[in-house]
Design a protein around this motif. Structure first.
Motif, PDB file in Angstrom:
ATOM      1  N   LEU A 275       0.797  -1.222   0.000  1.00 19.65           N
ATOM      2  CA  LEU A 275       0.000   0.000   0.000  1.00 19.65           C
ATOM      3  C   LEU A 275       0.832   1.275   0.000  1.00 19.65           C
ATOM      4  O   LEU A 275       0.281   2.371  -0.066  1.00 19.65           O
ATOM      5  N   GLY A 276       2.144   1.147   0.115  1.00 20.10           N
ATOM      6  CA  GLY A 276       2.998   2.325   0.022  1.00 20.10           C
ATOM      7  C   GLY A 276       3.312   2.641  -1.432  1.00 20.10           C
ATOM      8  O   GLY A 276       2.523   2.387  -2.320  1.00 20.10           O
ATOM      9  N   HIS A 277       4.499   3.208  -1.663  1.00 18.72           N
ATOM     10  CA  HIS A 277       4.910   3.444  -3.050  1.00 18.72           C
ATOM     11  C   HIS A 277       6.352   3.010  -3.236  1.00 18.72           C
ATOM     12  O   HIS A 277       7.062   2.676  -2.296  1.00 18.72           O
ATOM     13  N   GLN A 278       6.796   3.028  -4.495  1.00 25.01           N
ATOM     14  CA  GLN A 278       8.055   2.411  -4.885  1.00 25.01           C
ATOM     15  C   GLN A 278       9.160   3.402  -5.222  1.00 25.01           C
ATOM     16  O   GLN A 278      10.221   2.986  -5.672  1.00 25.01           O
ATOM     17  N   GLN A 279       8.942   4.675  -5.014  1.00 25.73           N
ATOM     18  CA  GLN A 279       9.895   5.639  -5.549  1.00 25.73           C
ATOM     19  C   GLN A 279      11.313   5.446  -5.028  1.00 25.73           C
ATOM     20  O   GLN A 279      12.276   5.658  -5.762  1.00 25.73           O
ATOM     21  N   GLN A 280      11.463   5.022  -3.778  1.00 25.62           N
ATOM     22  CA  GLN A 280      12.815   4.817  -3.275  1.00 25.62           C
ATOM     23  C   GLN A 280      13.461   3.552  -3.828  1.00 25.62           C
ATOM     24  O   GLN A 280      14.674   3.386  -3.724  1.00 25.62           O
ATOM     25  N   ASN A 281      12.683   2.660  -4.416  1.00 31.34           N
ATOM     26  CA  ASN A 281      13.211   1.373  -4.861  1.00 31.34           C
ATOM     27  C   ASN A 281      14.151   1.483  -6.046  1.00 31.34           C
ATOM     28  O   ASN A 281      15.004   0.626  -6.254  1.00 31.34           O
ATOM     29  N   PHE A 282      13.984   2.512  -6.839  1.00 30.45           N
ATOM     30  CA  PHE A 282      14.714   2.599  -8.095  1.00 30.45           C
ATOM     31  C   PHE A 282      15.901   3.552  -7.951  1.00 30.45           C
ATOM     32  O   PHE A 282      16.222   4.009  -6.872  1.00 30.45           O
ATOM     33  N   PHE A 283      16.594   3.791  -9.026  1.00 31.87           N
ATOM     34  CA  PHE A 283      17.641   4.813  -9.092  1.00 31.87           C
ATOM     35  C   PHE A 283      18.892   4.476  -8.291  1.00 31.87           C
ATOM     36  O   PHE A 283      19.407   5.295  -7.548  1.00 31.87           O
ATOM     37  N   GLY A 284      19.386   3.283  -8.444  1.00 32.04           N
ATOM     38  CA  GLY A 284      20.669   2.975  -7.826  1.00 32.04           C
ATOM     39  C   GLY A 284      20.913   1.497  -7.701  1.00 32.04           C
ATOM     40  O   GLY A 284      20.048   0.671  -8.001  1.00 32.04           O
ATOM     41  N   SER A 285      22.115   1.165  -7.257  1.00 26.42           N
ATOM     42  CA  SER A 285      22.517  -0.235  -7.162  1.00 26.42           C
ATOM     43  C   SER A 285      21.984  -0.878  -5.891  1.00 26.42           C
ATOM     44  O   SER A 285      21.649  -0.218  -4.907  1.00 26.42           O
ATOM     45  N   TYR A 286      21.927  -2.178  -5.932  1.00 26.29           N
ATOM     46  CA  TYR A 286      21.464  -2.969  -4.796  1.00 26.29           C
ATOM     47  C   TYR A 286      22.410  -2.763  -3.618  1.00 26.29           C
ATOM     48  O   TYR A 286      23.629  -2.742  -3.777  1.00 26.29           O
ATOM     49  N   LEU A 287      21.853  -2.612  -2.414  1.00 22.71           N
ATOM     50  CA  LEU A 287      22.641  -2.262  -1.228  1.00 22.71           C
ATOM     51  C   LEU A 287      22.733  -3.390  -0.221  1.00 22.71           C
ATOM     52  O   LEU A 287      22.997  -3.157   0.952  1.00 22.71           O
ATOM     53  N   GLY A 288      22.538  -4.610  -0.673  1.00 22.00           N
ATOM     54  CA  GLY A 288      22.656  -5.741   0.235  1.00 22.00           C
ATOM     55  C   GLY A 288      21.369  -6.523   0.295  1.00 22.00           C
ATOM     56  O   GLY A 288      20.330  -6.125  -0.220  1.00 22.00           O
ATOM     57  N   GLY A 289      21.411  -7.656   0.936  1.00 20.88           N
ATOM     58  CA  GLY A 289      20.247  -8.519   1.038  1.00 20.88           C
ATOM     59  C   GLY A 289      19.690  -8.547   2.439  1.00 20.88           C
ATOM     60  O   GLY A 289      19.735  -7.560   3.163  1.00 20.88           O
ATOM     61  N   SER A 290      19.208  -9.716   2.841  1.00 14.92           N
ATOM     62  CA  SER A 290      18.547  -9.831   4.142  1.00 14.92           C
ATOM     63  C   SER A 290      19.496  -9.550   5.297  1.00 14.92           C
ATOM     64  O   SER A 290      19.065  -9.230   6.401  1.00 14.92           O
ATOM     65  N   GLU A 291      20.811  -9.639   5.044  1.00 13.14           N
ATOM     66  CA  GLU A 291      21.769  -9.397   6.126  1.00 13.14           C
ATOM     67  C   GLU A 291      21.776  -7.946   6.582  1.00 13.14           C
ATOM     68  O   GLU A 291      22.273  -7.630   7.655  1.00 13.14           O
ATOM     69  N   VAL A 292      21.234  -7.036   5.766  1.00  7.72           N
ATOM     70  CA  VAL A 292      21.165  -5.638   6.179  1.00  7.72           C
ATOM     71  C   VAL A 292      19.717  -5.174   6.333  1.00  7.72           C
ATOM     72  O   VAL A 292      19.436  -3.995   6.266  1.00  7.72           O
ATOM     73  N   ALA A 293      18.832  -6.116   6.533  1.00  6.66           N
ATOM     74  CA  ALA A 293      17.422  -5.761   6.665  1.00  6.66           C
ATOM     75  C   ALA A 293      17.245  -4.683   7.727  1.00  6.66           C
ATOM     76  O   ALA A 293      17.762  -4.787   8.836  1.00  6.66           O
ATOM     77  N   GLY A 294      16.517  -3.635   7.370  1.00  7.85           N
ATOM     78  CA  GLY A 294      16.277  -2.532   8.292  1.00  7.85           C
ATOM     79  C   GLY A 294      17.360  -1.484   8.264  1.00  7.85           C
ATOM     80  O   GLY A 294      17.180  -0.393   8.787  1.00  7.85           O
ATOM     81  N   ASP A 295      18.489  -1.794   7.644  1.00  7.64           N
ATOM     82  CA  ASP A 295      19.603  -0.864   7.649  1.00  7.64           C
ATOM     83  C   ASP A 295      19.824  -0.180   6.303  1.00  7.64           C
ATOM     84  O   ASP A 295      20.694   0.675   6.177  1.00  7.64           O
ATOM     85  N   ALA A 296      19.089  -0.564   5.302  1.00  8.51           N
ATOM     86  CA  ALA A 296      19.218   0.030   3.977  1.00  8.51           C
ATOM     87  C   ALA A 296      17.933  -0.188   3.200  1.00  8.51           C
ATOM     88  O   ALA A 296      17.250  -1.181   3.397  1.00  8.51           O
ATOM     89  N   PRO A 297      17.606   0.715   2.290  1.00  8.30           N
ATOM     90  CA  PRO A 297      16.422   0.506   1.452  1.00  8.30           C
ATOM     91  C   PRO A 297      16.722  -0.479   0.343  1.00  8.30           C
ATOM     92  O   PRO A 297      17.882  -0.679  -0.035  1.00  8.30           O
ATOM     93  N   TYR A 298      15.683  -1.078  -0.181  1.00  5.08           N
ATOM     94  CA  TYR A 298      15.856  -1.902  -1.373  1.00  5.08           C
ATOM     95  C   TYR A 298      16.085  -0.981  -2.562  1.00  5.08           C
ATOM     96  O   TYR A 298      15.366  -0.017  -2.758  1.00  5.08           O
ATOM     97  N   LYS A 299      17.104  -1.256  -3.350  1.00  2.00           N
ATOM     98  CA  LYS A 299      17.332  -0.571  -4.625  1.00  2.00           C
ATOM     99  C   LYS A 299      17.374  -1.633  -5.713  1.00  2.00           C
ATOM    100  O   LYS A 299      18.059  -2.644  -5.574  1.00  2.00           O
ATOM    101  N   SER A 300      16.687  -1.374  -6.802  1.00  5.41           N
ATOM    102  CA  SER A 300      16.429  -2.435  -7.766  1.00  5.41           C
ATOM    103  C   SER A 300      17.530  -2.654  -8.786  1.00  5.41           C
ATOM    104  O   SER A 300      17.555  -3.659  -9.475  1.00  5.41           O
ATOM    105  N   TYR A 301      18.458  -1.688  -8.911  1.00  5.18           N
ATOM    106  CA  TYR A 301      19.484  -1.770  -9.958  1.00  5.18           C
ATOM    107  C   TYR A 301      18.845  -1.657 -11.336  1.00  5.18           C
ATOM    108  O   TYR A 301      19.395  -2.116 -12.325  1.00  5.18           O
ATOM    109  N   ASN A 302      17.656  -1.049 -11.443  1.00  5.91           N
ATOM    110  CA  ASN A 302      16.963  -0.932 -12.729  1.00  5.91           C
ATOM    111  C   ASN A 302      17.188   0.407 -13.414  1.00  5.91           C
ATOM    112  O   ASN A 302      17.508   0.464 -14.593  1.00  5.91           O
ATOM    113  N   LEU A 303      16.970   1.503 -12.689  1.00 10.84           N
ATOM    114  CA  LEU A 303      17.058   2.841 -13.267  1.00 10.84           C
ATOM    115  C   LEU A 303      18.244   3.574 -12.654  1.00 10.84           C
ATOM    116  O   LEU A 303      18.099   4.375 -11.737  1.00 10.84           O
ATOM    117  N   CYS A 304      19.426   3.296 -13.154  1.00  8.88           N
ATOM    118  CA  CYS A 304      20.635   3.910 -12.619  1.00  8.88           C
ATOM    119  C   CYS A 304      20.934   5.193 -13.396  1.00  8.88           C
ATOM    120  O   CYS A 304      20.774   5.233 -14.620  1.00  8.88           O
TER     121      CYS A 304
END
Length: 542
Positions: A275-304
């Motif tokens: 129900l939120g939005h995805q704007q933070q998801n795009f525009f950059g490289s992936y910043l880690g996986g589940s090991e950094v959960a809560g410590d970084a946003p998901y970045k999709s590596y799609n729109l760099c």
């Protein structure tokens, strides 16, 4: 009556306010017809119109951003048709997204306008009508820019209709402007607090007139009207906030915001990943996986950001630091949550283009622990995109309170408001409009207010042209779902996308009938379901 086959039945949701959307369960078996003629029911219908803005702006950004000069795919692919044009066809699934969502919004608006005459009358009904007319006009504006002429559906439809007509783009623009002119006299003249107000309507009018001015059918006074409406919105207000303040999480209702789509943590609580939005998801490289959960946003590596996009910033431009996460700490969100960051360990540093060898040596000496990413090696052209952290990240949309969800770019986790229009863009609209109207000196003054806030030198009249405005819009509006519309409006899409995006060549735009793929195709589902054999596809896709 021109009718449209509605692809999706719109669920009627009731919400308490723009700021606090809460789903309501109908336990009394009251029909919509009975509910919407009450004061409570009609307010719920109005709020459902606002809620549909979340669906337009809260999901995939491809139709807004892909295939331009500023963004290209990194490790993960964009939709190939929209990002590179050569494979673009009416059957591409992402082509349908905005078409369906906009018509959902139009049908919901038509319902609200229908019930406005028969619901329990209160002093707020005219204001609500104005707000809905704005939202319907906004949906049509998105459609006509993207697909050209579309069907004007202005009445509530209760039955499935399999035959509809296609209006011309000229007719659609005329309808949009008439809607907004009516809305001007109805909506609130107060400050923006989440609902459409007079300033938001004038701002959209300035954008519509500016866009129509480039069309062959645009009246000769469109540029001057766009400039006047933009100046009305500006009203002498300067850009007083720093660029960093403008994008500080939690400050989305600041003095420069003209219109935004409202979100908050409570309103998405029942389903915080959808129900939120995805704007933070795009525009950059992936910043880690589940090991950094809560410590970084998901970045999709799609729109760099492309190398060209990064090269547009000069030394001293506050928008470089305000837009990009140039230093990544051991915990990413410490940037937002730690007041004194001087003792934090820097894990990654992304160099700006103006760094000299001496600047680089000094930074490395001061931060020996940091992985140093030289300019030209942290964009999709130069980076090793097989790993994480290898392209620079746009930070200005980050939501430190959002969940990290490993599911990827489909998850809608940000609860920050989505800013649709703001004052700096209005200054740039005025700059472009005055240039088109033959008053370049006045246009330059508007543009230089944006540069003043950024901390860079004024542009000169000698360099002030359409390309300079597009460069300035890139610096100011990076990532803000504007770029494809900017290039399409100004006739610069083919030139700049092929010049600055390494994945695009001029020939990629070649379509049928000797035409270029500028407009997007009408979705194939809409064509197939339409029994009107005279409804034409855009000719580049026939």
């Amino acid at each position: 009556m021109k009718k449209l086959f509605i692809l999706t039945i719109i669920a009627t949701l009731s919400f308490t306010s723009c700021e606090d959307y809460l789903e309501e369960e109908n336990k009394s078996n009251v029909t919509a017809e009975e509910f919407y003629v009450t004061e409570e029911g009609y307010e719920a219908l109005i709020n459902a119109n606002y809620a549909l803005l979340r669906e337009i702006y809260g999901q995939d950004p491809w139709l807004f951003m892909s295939g331009t000069d500023l963004y290209m795919e990194g490790r993960n692919p964009e939709p190939p048709g929209l990002s590179q044009y050569s494979q673009l066809s009416s059957a591409e699934p992402e082509v349908e997204f905005l078409y369906v969502r906009a018509y959902q919004a139009i049908q919901q608006a038509n319902a609200a306008l229908y019930y406005a005459d028969i619901t329990e009358q209160t002093e707020l009904i005219p204001q609500y009508v104005g707000e809905v007319k704005f939202m319907r006009a906004n949906a049509y504006f998105l459609l006509v820019q993207t697909y050209g002429g579309v069907s004007l559906v202005t009445e509530k439809i209760d039955d499935v209709v399999l035959q509809f007509e296609r209006n011309t783009a000229e007719e659609v623009y005329s309808f949009i402007i008439s809607e907004l002119e009516e809305a001007l006299n109805l909506v609130s003249t107060g400050a923006f607090v989440g609902r459409v107000n007079h300033r938001a309507v004038e701002n959209l009018l300035s954008q519509v007139h500016l866009t129509r001015a480039y069309e062959s059918f645009g009246p000769s006074d469109d540029f001057s009207k766009a400039a006047q409406y933009a100046d009305n919105v500006i009203g002498g207000q300067q850009l007083n906030l720093s660029y960093e303040e403008l994008w500080t999480p939690g400050n989305e209702l600041n003095e420069e915001v003209i219109f935004s789509v409202q979100f908050n943590r409570e309103s998405i609580g029942i389903s915080p990943t959808t129900l939120g939005h995805q704007q933070q998801n795009f525009f950059g490289s992936y910043l880690g996986g589940s090991e950094v959960a809560g410590d970084a946003p998901y970045k999709s590596y799609n729109l760099c950001p492309t190398r060209f996009a990064l090269s547009l910033f000069e030394e001293g431009d506050e928008r470089w630091e305000g837009t990009f996460m140039t230093e990544i700490y051991g915990r990413y969100y410490d940037y937002f949550e730690v007041e004194d960051r001087s003792t934090l360990e820097v894990r990654h540093f992304y160099e700006p283009q103006w760094f000299t060898a001496e600047d680089r040596a000094a930074y490395v000496a001061a931060h020996p622990e940091a992985e140093y990413h030289p300019f030209g090696e942290h964009d999709p052209e130069g980076a090793d995109i097989s790993g994480n952290f290898n392209t620079i990240v746009i930070k200005k949309f980050d939501d430190p309170e959002s969940q990290f969800v490993a599911g990827g770019s489909e998850d809608r986790v940000s609860a920050r408001d989505f800013i649709v229009s703001r004052l700096a863009e209005t200054y740039l609209v005025a700059a472009e409009a005055y240039l088109g109207a033959g008053a370049a000196g006045t246009g330059l003054e508007r543009l230089n207010e944006v540069r003043r806030r950024a901390g860079v030198a004024d542009a000169t009249l000698a360099e002030f042209d359409l390309d300079y405005i597009l460069d300035e819009r890139a610096r100011e509006l990076m990532g803000e779902y504007k770029r494809w519309f900017d290039l399409k409006r100004t006739g610069k899409l083919v030139e700049r996308a092929s010049m600055y995006n390494p994945l695009i060549e001029v020939s990629n735009f070649d379509g049928s009938n000797g035409l270029q793929k500028i407009l997007r195709p009408i979705p194939q589902n809409a064509i197939d379901l339409n029994q009107n054999q005279n409804f034409a596809q855009n000719p580049a896709y026939e």
